[in-house]
Design an enzyme around this catalytic site. Structure first.
Site, PDB file in Angstrom:
ATOM      1  N   TYR A  98    -114.177 -39.884 -11.780  1.00 33.36           N
ATOM      2  CA  TYR A  98    -113.126 -40.422 -10.512  1.00 33.36           C
ATOM      3  C   TYR A  98    -113.517 -42.280 -10.346  1.00 33.36           C
ATOM      4  CZ  TYR A  98    -110.237 -41.205  -6.580  1.00 33.36           C
ATOM      5  OH  TYR A  98    -109.254 -40.616  -5.509  1.00 33.36           O
ATOM      6  N   THR A 112    -102.102 -38.831  -8.977  1.00 34.20           N
ATOM      7  CA  THR A 112    -101.543 -39.908  -8.836  1.00 34.20           C
ATOM      8  C   THR A 112    -101.219 -40.845  -7.569  1.00 34.20           C
ATOM      9  OG1 THR A 112     -99.987 -37.449  -8.455  1.00 34.20           O
ATOM     10  CG2 THR A 112     -99.514 -39.042 -10.353  1.00 34.20           C
ATOM     11  N   GLY A 127    -114.747 -25.311   1.361  1.00 33.44           N
ATOM     12  CA  GLY A 127    -115.545 -26.507   0.583  1.00 33.44           C
ATOM     13  C   GLY A 127    -114.537 -25.610  -1.039  1.00 33.44           C
ATOM     14  N   ALA A 128    -113.671 -25.350  -1.103  1.00 34.20           N
ATOM     15  CA  ALA A 128    -112.982 -24.517  -1.911  1.00 34.20           C
ATOM     16  C   ALA A 128    -111.526 -25.011  -2.804  1.00 34.20           C
ATOM     17  CB  ALA A 128    -112.463 -22.559  -1.210  1.00 34.20           C
ATOM     18  N   GLU A 170    -112.071 -38.535   8.676  1.00 38.80           N
ATOM     19  CA  GLU A 170    -112.667 -38.114   7.779  1.00 38.80           C
ATOM     20  C   GLU A 170    -112.914 -39.771   6.937  1.00 38.80           C
ATOM     21  OE1 GLU A 170    -111.035 -34.454   5.686  1.00 38.80           O
ATOM     22  OE2 GLU A 170    -112.481 -34.621   4.201  1.00 38.80           O
ATOM     23  N   SER A 189    -108.859 -27.422   1.463  1.00 39.12           N
ATOM     24  CA  SER A 189    -108.970 -28.113   2.353  1.00 39.12           C
ATOM     25  C   SER A 189    -108.756 -27.762   4.090  1.00 39.12           C
ATOM     26  CB  SER A 189    -107.811 -29.471   2.291  1.00 39.12           C
ATOM     27  OG  SER A 189    -107.598 -30.792   2.894  1.00 39.12           O
ATOM     28  N   ASP A 214    -104.080 -34.430   1.556  1.00 41.49           N
ATOM     29  CA  ASP A 214    -104.293 -33.392   2.457  1.00 41.49           C
ATOM     30  C   ASP A 214    -103.515 -33.126   3.914  1.00 41.49           C
ATOM     31  OD1 ASP A 214    -105.728 -32.872   0.580  1.00 41.49           O
ATOM     32  OD2 ASP A 214    -107.669 -33.396   1.010  1.00 41.49           O
TER      33      ASP A 214
END
Ligand code: ADP
Ligand code: MG
Length: 379
Positions: free
Chosen positions: A220, A36, A121-122, A159, A125, A171
């Site tokens: 994506y 969204t 990396g899970a 980032e 964040s 995030d």
């Protein structure tokens, strides 16, 4: 030893004194509101009780020195000549220093010790947690008031433009602005945020499938352009501006695939807002049903789930303590999230991990989470 004790102890060993500040900034999980964000819609993440921590003190001059306990490395850089450090954890620290200065903040030097317990990396964040911990450190040293949206935008800039990872604002925003016991409704168009209480007596449980997205990039981009095509059909800026009834009325005029993609986004936005209403009245069962509906929509209409995500969600939903579950994050791998009765959550975690392992042969990770504050000075 807890991570806060670890950074304080390591600081004392290295610097021979107590730190002036200890700051923390959390990782996050998105409860509902998937795909969204780039449709100018709504997301509802919570800050979790896993975080990046920094023990620090101001330093004379323009140098910033950070010891990473997790990587066993030290990084020093000059605030007047910040240079990239590609591929290193230090690049996130430097990137935040760069972005804050680009956005007009006057920074002062400091030295400190960094460690965290957000798995890297899970899908929780850890990068935003690190960015917001660094921003919190600069704010503490400079003695400026904490301004979550401004800090989140600096973290996102670091980032996107410094590290080179293209992510939205969610995030950093939840890591900067989370409130204990609450999720945060973020309007991705206005960046307005509202804290929404989580139902008492329930835990949010993250289920890591131990798979990572493969084809995610191209899929994506394809989903994004399908959403844009649908918005163009309605002559609006983004699918945020289309209601469920408007969409249904236009079904015959839309390409069937575009219709299904749009139906996910439009109904997901409605589910996020309804989830807030259910949470305000403490209706955990209805909230759980919305999570289930979100998963079905992501699986069938938006088609971004995976065999493993579907398996984990199905196993979770079948457990008596679980009131709802869905994939979370972009999809094609990564994590699911479940709403589970507090009391039953340890048994739930053991049981669904075993069930998933038996079904897939993969070793999952399960994190029972508490909703915590966003970035803060803890000592
Ligand atoms: P995630 O999904 O966890 O955000 P990313 O690949 O975006 O995964 O970010 C992970 C990177 O962030 C790590 O490889 C490391 O460079 C940095 N990082 C995160 N947490 C820490 C930490 N506690 N200490 C040092 N670096 C960290
Ligand atoms: Mg990240």
């Amino acid at each position: 030893m807890t991570v806060d004790r670890q950074v304080v102890q390591a600081f004392e060993e290295r610097f021979g004194a107590a730190p002036a500040f200890v700051v923390r900034a959390p990782g996050r999980v998105n409860l509902i509101g998937e795909h969204t964000d780039y449709n100018d819609g709504f997301v509802l993440p919570l800050a979790i009780d896993r975080a990046a921590w920094i023990a620090l003190r101001p330093a004379a001059g323009r140098a910033v020195t950070v010891h990473s306990l997790d990587f066993g490395e030290v990084d020093t850089f000059d605030l007047d000549r910040v240079a990239p450090q590609p591929g290193s954890w230090a690049n996130y620290v430097r990137g935040v220093a760069w972005a804050l200065q680009q956005r007009g903040h006057a920074l002062a030097g400091w030295e400190g010790v960094l460690a965290g317990d957000v798995p890297l990396g899970a899908g929780l964040s850890s990068s935003a947690a690190l960015e917001m911990a660094v921003a919190r450190a600069f704010a503490a040293v400079g003695d400026w008031p904490w301004d979550p949206p401004a800090m989140a935008l600096s973290g996102q800039m670091a980032e996107n433009k410094w590290v080179g990872v293209n992510t939205g604002i969610m995030d950093q925003m939840i890591s900067a602005a989370g409130v204990a016991g609450h999720a945060l409704l973020i309007d991705c168009r206005s960046l307005e945020t509202t804290s929404i209480p989580l139902p008492a007596g329930y835990a949010v449980v993250v289920l890591d499938t131990a798979t990572r997205r493969g084809l995610a990039g191209s899929a994506y981009n394809e989903r994004r352009s399908q959403c844009e095509a649908a918005a163009r059909h309605f002559g609006v800026k983004a699918l945020r501006d289309v209601s469920v009834s408007q969409l249904e009325a236009a079904q015959a005029d839309l390409d069937p695939l575009i219709y299904r993609r749009a139906r996910h986004v439009v109904t997901e936005n409605a589910r996020v807002l309804q989830a807030c209403d259910e949470m305000r009245t403490g209706n955990a069962l209805e909230l759980g049903r919305l999570l289930d509906a979100s998963h079905a929509s992501l699986r069938d209409d938006f088609q971004v789930s995976s065999r493993e995500l579907d398996a984990f969600v199905e196993i979770a939903a079948a457990h008596g303590a679980c009131v709802g579950a869905r994939m979370t994050g972009a999809g094609f791998g990564g994590c699911a999230v479940a709403l589970v009765e507090d009391e039953g959550s340890p048994a739930f975690a053991r049981s669904v991990a075993a069930g998933y392992m038996a079904r897939t042969g993969l070793s999952p990770r399960v994190y029972v989470c508490r909703a915590t504050n966003g970035a803060e000075i803890v000592a």
